[in-house]
Enzyme design. Sequence first.
Site, PDB file in Angstrom:
ATOM      1  N   CYS A   1       9.473  10.158   2.495  1.00  0.00           N
ATOM      2  CA  CYS A   1       9.494   9.049   2.893  1.00  0.00           C
ATOM      3  C   CYS A   1       9.450   7.865   1.705  1.00  0.00           C
ATOM      4  O   CYS A   1       8.394   7.671   0.979  1.00  0.00           O
ATOM      5  CB  CYS A   1       9.438   7.888   3.496  1.00  0.00           C
ATOM      6  SG  CYS A   1       9.368   6.314   4.616  1.00  0.00           S
TER       7      CYS A   1
ATOM      8  N   CYS B   1       8.352   4.074   2.002  1.00  0.00           N
ATOM      9  CA  CYS B   1       6.870   3.700   2.355  1.00  0.00           C
ATOM     10  C   CYS B   1       6.250   4.774   1.136  1.00  0.00           C
ATOM     11  O   CYS B   1       5.264   3.589   0.858  1.00  0.00           O
ATOM     12  CB  CYS B   1       6.518   5.209   3.786  1.00  0.00           C
ATOM     13  SG  CYS B   1       7.705   5.346   4.693  1.00  0.00           S
TER      14      CYS B   1
END
Length: 106
Positions: A31, A34
């Site tokens: 991600c 993230c």
Amino acid sequence: MATVNVTDASFKADVIDSDKPVLVDFWAEWCGPCKMIAPALEEISAELADQVTIAKMDIMANTDTPSQLGVQGIPYLALYKGGEKIAELTGARPKSQLKAWLEGEL
């Protein structure tokens, strides 16, 4: 204080049963957003260490808890206080916005 890692096995003890509020960052290695907020969360963890614990849960290594909580997208931040989820935020934000949101919820 640096962020702490939580797992399916430790979630209850580390988050639900914590005496201090806990912000859980649900994330995954793949991600991009993230990874973008991770340094900001580390800094916020140090700056607000006396007020909140910031924990990270890898949703790929720990599938039970995110599934039970209905995590739909990441990064997903959930703030727990007294064993209850009191606030949540989905998506990446600049550090200033993350910190202001968290301080407003504490």
